[in-house]
Design an enzyme around this catalytic site. Sequence first.
Site, PDB file in Angstrom:
ATOM      1  N   ASP A 162     -29.221  33.597   0.425  1.00 26.42           N
ATOM      2  CA  ASP A 162     -30.287  32.664   0.796  1.00 26.42           C
ATOM      3  C   ASP A 162     -31.472  33.447   1.358  1.00 26.42           C
ATOM      4  O   ASP A 162     -31.916  33.207   2.469  1.00 26.42           O
ATOM      5  CB  ASP A 162     -29.754  31.653   1.827  1.00 26.42           C
ATOM      6  N   HIS A 172     -25.367  24.183  13.432  1.00 23.27           N
ATOM      7  CA  HIS A 172     -26.331  23.974  14.502  1.00 23.27           C
ATOM      8  C   HIS A 172     -26.558  25.322  15.170  1.00 23.27           C
ATOM      9  O   HIS A 172     -25.595  26.016  15.494  1.00 23.27           O
ATOM     10  CB  HIS A 172     -25.798  22.996  15.538  1.00 23.27           C
ATOM     11  N   THR A 196     -32.135  24.532  15.950  1.00 26.93           N
ATOM     12  CA  THR A 196     -32.271  23.828  14.675  1.00 26.93           C
ATOM     13  C   THR A 196     -30.946  23.225  14.247  1.00 26.93           C
ATOM     14  O   THR A 196     -29.874  23.732  14.588  1.00 26.93           O
ATOM     15  CB  THR A 196     -32.700  24.766  13.523  1.00 26.93           C
ATOM     16  N   GLU A 217     -25.558  23.072   7.380  1.00 25.15           N
ATOM     17  CA  GLU A 217     -24.214  23.580   7.598  1.00 25.15           C
ATOM     18  C   GLU A 217     -23.907  23.798   9.072  1.00 25.15           C
ATOM     19  O   GLU A 217     -22.765  23.716   9.482  1.00 25.15           O
ATOM     20  CB  GLU A 217     -24.072  24.945   6.901  1.00 25.15           C
TER      21      GLU A 217
END
Lengths: 280, 359
Positions: free
Chosen positions: A175, A34, A28, A32
């Site tokens: 998060d 990879h 993905t 911020e």
Amino acid sequence: MTTTTETYRPPPLPSLFATTTPPPTLLTQGAEAHLYKTVFLDASTPAALKIRPSKPYRHPILDRRLTRQRVLHEARCLVKLIREGVNVPAVLAMDWEGQNGESGQGGSWILMEWIDGAPVRVALERWEAWLAKNKGLAEQNTPQYQEGTTRVRDLLRRVGQTVGALHKAGVIHGDLTTSNLMLRPWKADAEVALEAGECPSVDGDIVLIDFGLAGQSASDEDRAVDLYVLERAFGSTHPRTEPLFPEVLQGYRESYKGAAGALKKLEEVRMRGRKRSMLG
Amino acid sequence: MIAIGLESSANKVGVGIILHPDNGDTPQVLANVRHTYVAPPGEGFLPKDTARHHRYWVVKLVKKALQEARVSVKDVDCICYTKGPGMGAPLQSAAITARMLSLLWSKELVGVNHCVGHIEMGRAVTGALNPVVLYVSGGNTQVIAYSSQRYRIFGETLDMAVGNCLDRFARTLRISNDPAPGYNIEQLAKKGKRLVDLPYTVKGMDISMSGILAAIDSLAVSYGLDREAKEGEGDDVPTLDAEGNPNPTRADLCFSLQETVYSMLVEITERAMAHVGSKQVLIVGGVGCNERLQEMMGIMARDRGGSVFATDERYCIDNGIMIAQAGLLAYKAGFRTPLSESTCTQRFRTDDVFVGWRD
């Protein structure tokens, strides 16, 4: 009016991984970082490689400061949590300066243990799909339906306990969504059971991933905001499971001593939200 | 169909007339006139003085717009005005004018959300279909994405708007407010070279500006820059400290403020793009005129394989035409504001508006 369009190419891999065979595969591209899947030491040990490419739009000094600060934060949180026995991926290697960072290539990276499982999001989606397909079972409150609900309740409790363990260790995730909670191991054979009308399996350990926004804190405020983010994520991604969300909080309540304070603060945070009206 | 739009939410009063051809062709701007209230250096615009300015200019502007557009009153279908958000006293100027015109001309009213006006005008001018929108101005800072008939706010400022932060720093340095404090900071920043360390305050999808302003203000004070530039003193010629090292200049401070704040904006915009899977960015609002912000956004978008859309000062800065555009879209979708409800309000969230004109 300005418009720029150019074909996109992902940034080159850090030189250390340029010759890895087989080459790392891109999973993905977040805002911020990879995320790649690669191997560690030998070809049979999978590992997750998270690269934070340098951001060419930022001033180089600012970019280096931020990238370095964030990747170190992430690694420190992970290492601390492993030591405390919380289920998170282990850090295998990292480079916070980003070898080729100044030439605009590479960027800093962390190599982590590969978590062989599926996101809780997928498990809940499967459960909700099963519910949608077998409406009758739910209406008649059959043993299968009860069994399924019990399993999901248990899963949510484990989620709460894991988040509790995280907070107990003095770390805030920043998060928390059902995509960042992994279920390990993932039973693909449950697909088969699904066909047969059985409710899907949601057994396994909960593992927390993606500490890109994590930080160290033990304040009720930060903990409550963490829980609030998770609650909202449930509401928007799993509307059918949302009524069971109190199970998460119950699991959390039982997991450590300071939980009651954070839960009390959560009530305040819910009232506050982010719904301040803007002045303009 | 033709709509006239009245805008007066901050220190600009604007009137615009837009035409939506019946055959569905692209909208045409028939007139877009504006007058700005400029406060003296070192001061912000006060609501009372700004409102007085708007009341003085608004009728002149309506006449001028009708003249420029070469339309007569009977061609106009509806009267759109800014309902909010904005400063109370200035907002009332447009609301009262709209009501008066509505009674005088017997036309229906459409109250428009200022933020939605910016978004719709940006979409119309640039042709961006479904972009993530960064709305940055003196009063608003929001990252917005469209989803099921609402413009949803993904991230926003937790305290003051970005433009407000820049304006207030301009006041500290006693920079002129003409044509706009932000514009003058941008010109100064072009001469800056050295980056000073400032707080970088991104919290998830949100940002906070107040600590940054306090930090840079105190830096300006400690280097003796919180006053008007002296005659013959360059903005980018450093004074020396006790050890003979150069201190940051006014230009350096403006440069550092821009670099830090715009990085934060680009970062939360990128996060929203990754979240909703969009490849287009649209920048609207007064700060959207800033070329450095557009450049940084362009680099970010390029690296994501996307593109950035921005408008020039005619549409970025508050104007009447955007109110006419958003108002006419709502009017065609059946929306009306009865006279008895034709109020204005300082607080009016972007996501309160039902976007009936999009799928």
